[in-house]
Design an enzyme around this catalytic site. Structure first.
Site, short mmCIF file in Angstrom:
data_model
loop_
_atom_site.label_atom_id
_atom_site.label_comp_id
_atom_site.label_asym_id
_atom_site.label_seq_id
_atom_site.Cartn_x
_atom_site.Cartn_y
_atom_site.Cartn_z
N HIS A 264 38.72 47.52 39.92
CA HIS A 264 38.14 46.18 39.79
C HIS A 264 37.19 45.86 40.95
CE1 HIS A 264 38.09 42.07 38.30
NE2 HIS A 264 38.53 41.59 39.44
N PHE A 265 37.66 46.05 42.17
CA PHE A 265 36.85 45.75 43.36
C PHE A 265 36.04 46.99 43.75
CE2 PHE A 265 39.89 42.29 43.65
CZ PHE A 265 39.11 41.23 44.12
#
Length: 286
Positions: A264-265
């Site tokens: 996600h990051f």
């Protein structure tokens, strides 16, 4: 290396914190962060772009160093947050700019584009979704709260706010977790632990359905205006699936869609690759 400045400006009695770097007359890139983070998620990206662009990264209301108004005087919806961000761009004198949207930054930035399509020069989506097929089963507890906004279902969502879940969001789908600095998730957890922050985030979980309801409008904007569009996603994101990025080509056949082997990051592990892609994608200053 360009110097970064850290500023605050009052927008409708909300003090909005932002990071700024680059020449005042350079093309503008507005970076919009996601949950549960703040503009510090761009700490490594900004220096890699500031020699080419004027880079501005605000903290959304209720996040990071921006004010977190009491819920009795400010209703935490994505519509209200986007309106504050729109007035923020006015307050600092932005007329035309590209946007980088991630997670919550996507419905915020897409609303800016819907209101003023003439201001948007390009869009970069890093795991910023606008298609139902991009929503994973990880959203099921939140969907259940949309269907039945009971106290029990609201309480069930508190697990998304735990320190362990924040760390998991940063490390899930990452090949080498040692590549993920603890600075980002530790600061996110600090902000989440502030009094009242939990209720703010639960309100936004509830209101995220308004973003899904607007997906057809976001898609119609894309079809009509065909903005230059770069999607560069972590393909192992547990919340936003690659199908959400691939669907962009239905409405914008020219969209540049790429995937990175991370979660996600994505900036935590692939900042250099994302910066390189952005520099090649956006027009250079004259």
């Amino acid at each position: 290396m360009a110097e970064i400045r850290f500023r605050k400006i009052a927008v409708d009695e909300i003090n909005v914190f932002y990071r700024e770097a680059g020449a005042k007359d350079a093309p503008v890139l507005l970076l919009l962060h996601g949950f549960p983070s703040a503009s510090h998620m761009f700490r490594d990206l900004i220096p890699q772009l500031a020699n080419q662009f004027r880079v501005i990264a605000p903290d959304l209301p209720g996040f990071g160093q921006s004010d977190m108004p009491d819920r009795a005087i400010f209703r935490y919806t994505f519509e209200n947050i986007s309106r504050v961000m729109g007035r923020f761009t006015d307050a600092i004198g932005l007329e035309r700019f590209a946007i980088y949207v991630f997670d919550y930054g996507a419905p915020t930035g897409f609303r800016l584009a819907l209101r003023h399509p003439e201001r948007i020069t390009a869009i970069i989506s890093q795991n910023g979704n606008a298609y139902v097929e991009g929503l994973s089963e990880g959203w099921d507890p939140i969907r259940e709260y949309w269907r039945d906004p009971s106290d029990a279902n609201r309480t069930a969502l508190r697990s998304f706010l735990s320190p362990e879940t924040t760390v998991w969001q940063y490390t899930h789908g990452v090949a080498d977790v040692a590549a993920v600095s603890p600075d980002g998730y530790s600061l996110d957890n600090f902000y989440l632990a502030r009094p009242g922050a939990d209720e703010v985030q639960l309100d936004l979980f509830s209101d995220y359905r308004s973003n899904v309801a607007l997906y057809p409008e976001f898609q119609a904007y894309s079809r009509k205006h065909q903005p230059p569009f770069l999607a560069i996603w972590g393909k192992n994101d547990p919340f936003f699936l690659p199908a959400g990025a691939e669907a962009l080509r239905r409405d914008m056949p020219q969209a540049d869609v790429r995937f990175l082997d991370t979660g996600h990051f994505a900036l935590e592990t692939h900042c250099r690759e994302i910066a390189t892609a952005i520099r090649a994608f956006l027009p250079r200053p004259n």
